[in-house]
Structures are given as structure tokens and as C-alpha cells.
Motif scaffolding. Structure first.
Motif, mmCIF file in Angstrom:
data_model
loop_
_atom_site.group_PDB
_atom_site.id
_atom_site.type_symbol
_atom_site.label_atom_id
_atom_site.label_comp_id
_atom_site.label_asym_id
_atom_site.label_seq_id
_atom_site.Cartn_x
_atom_site.Cartn_y
_atom_site.Cartn_z
ATOM 1 N N GLY A 79 -147.650 8.863 -25.293
ATOM 2 C CA GLY A 79 -147.045 7.891 -26.183
ATOM 3 C C GLY A 79 -146.799 8.467 -27.570
ATOM 4 O O GLY A 79 -147.362 9.506 -27.954
ATOM 5 N N ALA A 80 -145.978 7.775 -28.326
ATOM 6 C CA ALA A 80 -145.620 8.258 -29.668
ATOM 7 C C ALA A 80 -146.843 8.371 -30.566
ATOM 8 O O ALA A 80 -146.957 9.313 -31.364
ATOM 9 C CB ALA A 80 -144.587 7.314 -30.291
ATOM 10 N N ALA A 81 -147.782 7.428 -30.442
ATOM 11 C CA ALA A 81 -148.980 7.465 -31.286
ATOM 12 C C ALA A 81 -149.818 8.706 -30.994
ATOM 13 O O ALA A 81 -150.314 9.375 -31.911
ATOM 14 C CB ALA A 81 -149.812 6.201 -31.074
ATOM 15 N N SER A 82 -149.977 9.054 -29.720
ATOM 16 C CA SER A 82 -150.759 10.246 -29.354
ATOM 17 C C SER A 82 -150.077 11.519 -29.830
ATOM 18 O O SER A 82 -150.737 12.446 -30.317
ATOM 19 C CB SER A 82 -150.955 10.298 -27.835
ATOM 20 N N VAL A 83 -148.753 11.562 -29.703
ATOM 21 C CA VAL A 83 -148.012 12.748 -30.152
ATOM 22 C C VAL A 83 -148.150 12.911 -31.661
ATOM 23 O O VAL A 83 -148.352 14.024 -32.164
ATOM 24 C CB VAL A 83 -146.534 12.638 -29.735
#
Length: 461
Positions: free
Chosen positions: A165-169
Motif C-alpha cells: 500500500g501507499a502508506a507502507s511504501v
């Protein structure tokens, strides 16, 4: 894969199923021939419907489980392995969108990017052969960034492959940017031990970030972290094989060009070797992902070969230590070699656990691993005693405190691993508890490495 290969693969799977039923026939009276005929009828019907032979076998065994208790036991006990084989031998048309050729293109593209990244300092007039001298002066751009030339690309590969997900990236990107900023901006004193320690410990801290990307959303699970341990061992094996092959190729290239009067050594030293060393990490990771079924056969053999050898070395060392009564000469080079030995032992333990069937009963090899763990624990205790004696004699320094912390962390890990493994070997504990302890302890090494990189320059200059 050809139709002949598919047929051979199917017969091997049916033979495994048949062998399992024969071993259990004394417990359950069954007509194996009749069941096999029924299984083959199921497979034939499923392949006629369009399934691949491996897929048909898996579905047929599951269906047989509804009729026969032994087939149900076989399906339950071997479901993980059957799915791995199904993925490993699936045709390209059955691969997901992020697999196949696209996967290879992305991996090799990132490998090229990592290979070019190590040449970026050359744009500013910095040469790799001058880096040792610059390191003594507190600079050492190549040494500071060696892990940062490749690990962000490796983490990016898994972030793409696992569709994070964008948050993890964003979290991973912030962590890598912070590492790049700190290790390059911090004014390490010329000739300081803290710079050398930062160079050695930064890859350990960053490897945890790669593990988070590799596990995807499964880092919080024991299986996810254990898969990353398995991947780390397999990547090491592939990297060594690539390096050996590359060394042979480079030797032949040097001879060929020398025969026509061209000295290719500068090209090898400044381009081929550093660029291939970085790119091979990504290529090795891609090979682990693509050829998992091949390495699964090789890696357990290697662990079963080297675990007894390392156990014998440690037992012989402890016996010689007691026999001679000599203390351990804990100079810098000896300490580094000793810690590397213990790190290899820990790696053997971790990879042996990851390659072991958790459902299998304790066996002879488990006894060997217990001897390995206990002997490593005693050797680590000897090293800690020598380090403490050296600190009491000469005082604290960055190197001594770093070594003290690392050996203390390792001592805790080995001590509780020995307790859990002895319990399991005696039938009084579960293998899952040992797996959980080892995987839960992984962040401790990364946190200590981060402390050495960030905090030690503040404490020791």
C-alpha cells in the motif's frame, strides 16, 4: 514445460501420494490400487476440463479426501508443499500480472539501476580505489553508501511485487532517505571507529526494511518472517554461485583480451566488478522468487552438511580451550573473525529451522543442531568474558562497546534457543515456540545496528 515433463511431474506426485498411503496402510485398511484408479479418473476429468496436470492433481487429492481418510490426511499434511509445487511449475499463462516476463523486466531494470548507482560518485571525481584512504580521513563515500546503492532497489522490487500500500511504501522511502541523509551528512571524525562501525552495521539495520517489503502484509506473522529468513539464506547461496560464475567469466575475458594486447583490468576493476556486485543482488532475489523449487532441494542439503562441521569446529575449540587453559586473545581481528563465526552459526540455525518440516518428529539432525547451539552459546560466553576483561583493563571504546552489545544480544538469543530446542528434542516443547522466538528476535539485531549507526557517533565522536 513440455507435455512429457508434465506427465513425469504428475507421476512423481502420484507416487508420493501412493507411498504415503502404503506407510499408513497398517493403520487404515485401504485398497490402494482402487483408490489410485479413482484418483487417476479424477485427474483425467479435470485435465479434460482444461486444468494443468499439477492443478488437476491438487484438486483431485482434495476431492479424494472427501471419500478417503488417508487422502484427507495427505492433503492436510502436504497442502503447503503441493501449492508451492503448483506455483513453481505453473505455465506462463497461469502466472499473475506481476509475474513472468514483467517480473523479469522489472528485476533486471532495477539491477541495472543498482549497477549505475554505484557509479554516481564517479561523476564527482571520486574513485573507488581511493575510498579506503578517504575512509581514514572520515569520508569514504563508497563505503558509507555501499548498502544504499542496492538495498533501496531490492526493497522497491518487493514493494512492487507484493503490491504494498501507499502508506507502507512511504514509510520505507522515509526510512531509506533518513539513512542516506544521516550516513552522508554526519561529520565523522577522521580515523574514527564510529564510521567503520556505521559502515558495518548499516546493512544490518536496512536489511530489516527489505524484510518488511518482502513479507508484504505478513511481517507480523511468524510464517512471514520465517519466509524472509529462508529467502535470505537462498539469496546468499545464489549470490555466491553468481559470484563464482562471474569470477570464472572474468578470468576468461582477461585472458582473451590480453591475447590481443588489450589490458582490460581497469574496466574490470572500475566498472564490471562493482556494477555486477550490486546488480547481482537484485538478480539473485529474482532467481530465488522464480526458481524456488530448485533451491529448496539444494539448501537443506547444504545446512545438513555444514551444521555438523561447524558444530565439530566449536566443540574442538572449546575442548582445546579447556585442555590448554589459555585465555582468548580478543584483539580486533580475532574479535571480528569470532563474531563472524558466531553469525554464520546463527545463520545456519535460522536456515535449518526454516527448511525443516515443523510437523516432523525430532530426529538425529535436531540433536546436531542442539550441540551446535550449545557450543556456540559457550563460545559466545567465552568471548563476552574476554571483552569484559579488555574493557576493565583499557576502558570503554566504540569497538568494545559494539562488540559487547552484539555478543550479549547473541548470548540471549542462543541461550533461550538452546532451552526451547532441548525441550523440543525431548518431546516436551513445540517446534512452533522455537520458530516464534527466532523470528520475534530478528528486530533486536536491527535495532542494535541502528543504535550503533546513529547513537555511537554522538557518544564516541
Amino acid at each position: 514445460m513440455s507435455s512429457m515433463d508434465h506427465a513425469q511431474r504428475l507421476e512423481e506426485q502420484i507416487d508420493q501420494w501412493r507411498s504415503y498411503l502404503r506407510r499408513r496402510q497398517a493403520i487404515h485398511a485401504v485398497d490402494i490400487a482402487e483408490l489410485e484408479d479413482h484418483l487417476r479418473e479424477q485427474i483425467a476429468g479435470l485435465t479434460d476440463a482444461g486444468l494443468a496436470p499439477d492443478e488437476a492433481f491438487l484438486v483431485a487429492v482434495k476431492r479424494m479426501g472427501e471419500l478417503d481418510a488417508l487422502s484427507r490426511e495427505f492433503a492436510c499434511e502436504h497442502s503447503d508443499r503441493l501449492w508451492k509445487q503448483l506455483v513453481a511449475f505453473a505455465p506462463e499463462s497461469a502466472e499473475p500480472a506481476t509475474g513472468g516476463r514483467t517480473d523479469a523486466i522489472v528485476a533486471f531494470g532495477l539491477a541495472v539501476a543498482a549497477a549505475l548507482a554505484i557509479k554516481l560518485p564517479a561523476l564527482f571525481g571520486l574513485r573507488l580505489d581511493q575510498d579506503v584512504e578517504l575512509l581514514d580521513q572520515g569520508a569514504g563515500v563508497y563505503a558509507r553508501n555501499m548498502s544504499l546503492f542496492v538495498l533501496p532497489f531490492l526493497a522497491g522490487y518487493f514493494a512492487w511485487k507484493r503490491q504494498l500500500g501507499a502508506a507502507s511504501v512511504r514509510w520505507l522511502a522515509v526510512a531509506f532517505v533518513a539513512a542516506i541523509a544521516f550516513v552522508n551528512i554526519w561529520p565523522f571524525a577522521p580515523g574514527s571507529d564510529t564510521l567503520a562501525l556505521a559502515v558495518l552495521h548499516l546493512p544490518i539495520a536496512l536489511w530489516l526494511l527489505v524484510g518488511v517489503a518482502y513479507a508484504g502484509g505478513r511481517w507480523g506473522q511468524v510464517d512471514g518472517r520465517m519466509d524472509f529468513i529462508r529467502f535470505s539464506g537462498e539469496l546468499f547461496i545464489y549470490y555466491v554461485l553468481i559470484a563464482l560464475g562471474g569470477g570464472v567469466l572474468t578470468g576468461f575475458m582477461a585472458l582473451l583480451f590480453q591475447a590481443i594486447g588489450i589490458n582490460a583490468e581497469p574496466f574490470f576493476a572500475f566498472w564490471l566488478l562493482p556494477c555486477c556486485a550490486m546488480g547481482a543482488v537484485i538478480v539473485g532475489a529474482w532467481l530465488v522468487e522464480a526458481k524456488q523449487s530448485v533451491i529448496e532441494n539444494m539448501a537443506p542439503v547444504l545446512t545438513r552438511l555444514f551444521a555438523p562441521l561447524f558444530a565439530a569446529v566449536l566443540v574442538a575449540f572449546l575442548a582445546a580451550l579447556l585442555w590448554t587453559g589459555h585465555g582468548l586473545d580478543i584483539g580486533r581481528n580475532v574479535l571480528i573473525a569470532f563474531d563472524l563465526l558466531l553469525a554464520v552459526v546463527l545463520g545456519l540455525l535460522l536456515y535449518s529451522l526454516s527448511a525443516r518440516d515443523p510437523r516432523a518428529a525430532p530426529g538425529t539432525f535436531d540433536v546436531v543442531l542442539v550441540v551446535l547451539v550449545v557450543s556456540a552459546l559457550l563460545a559466545d560466553a567465552v568471548a563476552l568474558w574476554a571483552i569484559a576483561a579488555r574493557i576493565s583493563e583499557f576502558g570503554f571504546s566504540a569497538n568494545r562497546v559494539a562488540a559487547l552489545g552484539e555478543n550479549a544480544i547473541l548470548l540471549v538469543n542462543l541461550a533461550w534457543s538452546a532451552v526451547l530446542y532441548i525441550r523440543f528434542a525431548r518431546g516436551r516443547g513445540s517446534f512452533a515456540a522455537l520458530e516464534r522466538w527466532q523470528t520475534d528476535y530478528l528486530p533486536v539485531y536491527a535495532v542494535w545496528a541502528a543504535i550503533v549507526v546513529v547513537v555511537f557517533p554522538l557518544l564516541f565522536g
